[in-house]
Design an enzyme around this catalytic site. Structure first.
Site, short mmCIF file in Angstrom:
data_model
loop_
_atom_site.label_atom_id
_atom_site.label_comp_id
_atom_site.label_asym_id
_atom_site.label_seq_id
_atom_site.Cartn_x
_atom_site.Cartn_y
_atom_site.Cartn_z
CD GLU A 1 46.53 40.58 42.72
OE1 GLU A 1 45.56 41.34 42.87
OE2 GLU A 1 46.78 39.65 43.51
CG ASP B 1 40.53 38.34 44.45
OD1 ASP B 1 41.36 37.98 45.31
OD2 ASP B 1 40.82 38.47 43.25
#
Length: 630
Positions: free
Chosen positions: A516, A310
């Site tokens: 997020e 990521d």
């Protein structure tokens, strides 16, 4: 005559010899599409220097990807982070010119290995102005319609390819077990079986894998498809209190039975890449977990695509991030990560990884495994034969057929939680013909709120000028009878509501956009002034409340005063789908993909828990028939 024959022979030999040295004329097996895939990979791999191999393992951010950087470091991949665009409201031509320009630089290197450009297309090609923005995954889970989700994948692939991009960081196959998590809307469901079914988006994006394909080998059908990415491996939806990037505390049996099942399906369907999660499993960072990345995913599940980190994922192996970068590189590459989303410190990454290979800290066999996997995906996507954008796809972005598909998805995703104060007196569907109706709430006329995070920018936006679409208010106005007067007031006071003698009210409230960690929320209350709008309107007139949110919110205190309640999730650009069902052109059919809790003190609470006491259970959803009156 014999002398002449000898001269001809010498001439032929001379020409053949020259072919090997004159610009590009040498036969290169890896450039021959007729050769078997592994023969091409082996031929290219044996020609590559260490610098070229490490370059392939590096994915850098678009803003750093100058022609000079791409050539100097043999960069293998470029990405757009959330909201990273070549220009505000960039046209297709601007996107294509940017990606093609980078590709030209890559092809000008010694071996001419094309880059693979990646982007987050998590609910349509949502970074891009005028793209179709589909409902977020939580809403798609409520449709219970894998075939629809597959069509959405195919439409998304076409819109992404229209901008010259061959790779998407989607789907998110998280099994969100706690709605306090800021990424819960990216999860189809709390139920692993439903998430597993929704991996049908992968053959939508990539094309249907042939029946005789070897299990675990990546597959992309052609120029109208993109490489997909199952994320975030594994357990991202199970962290403590739903804290993003935190620790998933669960037994191996629990991990394999709740969080792993979607990956079994993704690998069988030929997913090209898998992205590793920021989170930890029982204290071990996933980016450093050799057992789960290499032993389980690569060796046991026989996944043959590439594993990608990521965003700055290896940096975050340490706390604070980047505190010991050489250790992070060693731990991440050793764990089995093949491509590293750096995205900025690429010179440091390349220097440190080169040093570690040269000094036998990381074996060359691990580097070769990573590069072999990356090349396999690039060959499979067809980048060596078709490295550039296909201009014939330019008309795919935001096309009517895709918007119609998104509208259908909105209709099917709506969940009717309450319909009338008594079962004998349903409020929905609403009559199109009424004297005067009120539309209220912060989310009634706000396309940005309707789309949520990961839309135009990473965190999402407020307002109606960021992209093209239809708000709920627009949809209501275009659906009601021409004689029906529609009054919009975002936050009406009680007197205004009483005095106007409205036939009924549609109140649209919910969460503001987030993505997020910004979305982590321990309270899950309806943001101000939502609750007061509900009270001011519903205390005087018949009202239907539409909740625009990425997850269930606290609604129990207001449920008694509400006549009808609809969960609309984050429906995207096609708000007309809401009005289609509200006014009875279509019936309600959506079923909760998540448990709707009574209070946050109950969390985490999922359908398979022994202490299950929800406000609305998983799978709940009232139905209506299309209205004959309308």
């Amino acid at each position: 005559m014999r002398m002449e024959g000898l001269q001809k022979l010498l001439l032929v030999l001379l020409i053949l010899g020259c072919r090997g040295t004159l610009g590009g004329a040498e036969y290169l097996k890896y450039k021959d599409p007729k050769q078997p895939l592994n023969a091409r990979i082996n031929d290219l791999l044996k020609r590559m220097t260490l610098a070229e191999k490490i370059g392939q393992m590096s994915q850098i951010e678009r803003e750093n990807a100058t022609a000079d950087v791409l050539k100097t470091y043999f960069i293998g991949s470029v990405l757009s982070g959330g909201g990273s665009v070549p220009a505000p409201q960039a046209s297709i031509e601007t996107w294509v010119n940017m990606v093609n320009g980078m590709q030209k630089a890559a092809l000008a290197t010694r071996l001419g290995i094309p880059i693979i450009y990646g982007i987050d297309a998590v609910h349509g090609h949502s970074n891009v102005y005028k793209a179709t923005v589909f409902p977020h995954n939580v809403g798609l889970g409520a449709t219970r319609d894998p075939a629809l989700v597959k069509k959405i994948g195919a439409a998304t692939a076409l819109e992404v390819r229209a901008t010259g991009i061959p790779y998407v960081f989607a789907p998110c196959v998280a099994v969100c077990r706690d709605p306090r998590w800021g990424r819960c809307y990216e999860s189809y469901s709390e139920d692993p079986k439903l998430v597993k079914e929704m991996t049908e988006i992968i053959p939508g994006l990539q094309g249907d894998i042939p029946a005789n394909s070897r299990k675990g080998v990546p597959f992309v059908a052609g120029k109208r498809n993109v490489a997909a990415c199952a994320k975030h491996y594994v357990g991202d939806g199970g962290t403590y209190k739903g804290i993003n990037e935190n620790n998933t505390i669960i037994s191996q049996h629990g991990l394999l039975s709740i969080h792993m099942p979607p990956y079994y399906s993704a690998v069988i369907k030929g997913v090209s890449t898998v992205m590793v999660s920021f989170s930890s499993w029982n204290g071990v960072k996933m980016h450093a977990n050799h057992y789960l990345v290499t032993d389980f995913l690569k060796n046991k599940l026989r996944f043959r695509g590439f594993v990608i980190s990521d965003w700055q994922g290896i940096d975050r192996i340490t706390s604070p991030p980047h505190a010991n970068y050489s250790y992070s590189i060693q731990a991440g590459i050793h764990a089995g990560i093949d491509m590293v989303m750096i995205p900025f410190t690429y010179t440091e990454f390349i220097k440190d990884l080169t040093y570690q290979v040269q000094n036998n800290v990381i074996p060359m066999s691990r580097i070769n495994d990573a590069v072999r996997r990356i090349l396999r995906v690039k060959f499979t996507v067809g980048l060596f034969e078709n490295p550039f954008a296909d201009p014939s796809l330019a008309d795919q972005l935001g096309k009517k057929e895709h918007r119609d598909l998104a509208r259908e998805a909105v209709r099917k995703s709506l969940v009717l939680l309450k319909n009338g104060k008594s079962t004998n007196d349903p409020m929905l569907p609403l009559p199109k013909k009424a004297k005067k109706i009120l539309v209220a709430g912060s989310h009634a006329d706000n396309l940005g709120y309707q789309c949520g995070g990961w839309t135009i920018t990473w965190q999402g936006l407020s307002g109606n000028n960021n992209t093209i679409g239809t708000t709920v208010l627009d949809a209501v106005k275009s659906t009601v009878d021409p004689s029906t007067k529609v009054i919009f007031s975002e936050n009406p006071d009680p007197e205004f509501v009483k005095q106007n003698m409205f036939s009924y009210a549609i109140v649209v409230v919910g969460e503001h956009p987030y993505a997020e960690t910004e979305g982590d929320n321990l309270n899950l209350t309806i943001p101000y002034p939502g609750p007061s709008v509900i009270q001011n309107v519903c205390s005087s007139i018949k009202c239907v409340i539409i909740i625009i949110s990425g997850r269930p919110l606290v609604i129990k205190p207001y449920i008694g005063m509400i006549d009808s309640l609809v969960a609309a999730w984050l429906p995207g650009t096609e708000g007309q789908g809401v009005a289609d069902v509200l006014f009875g052109d279509y019936g309600f059919s959506g079923k909760l993909s998540r448990t709707w809790f009574k209070s946050v003190e109950q969390l985490p609470m999922n359908f398979d828990d022994p202490h299950y006491d929800p406000l609305f259970p998983y799978g709940f959803g009232l139905t209506t028939m299309p209205s004959k009156a309308n």
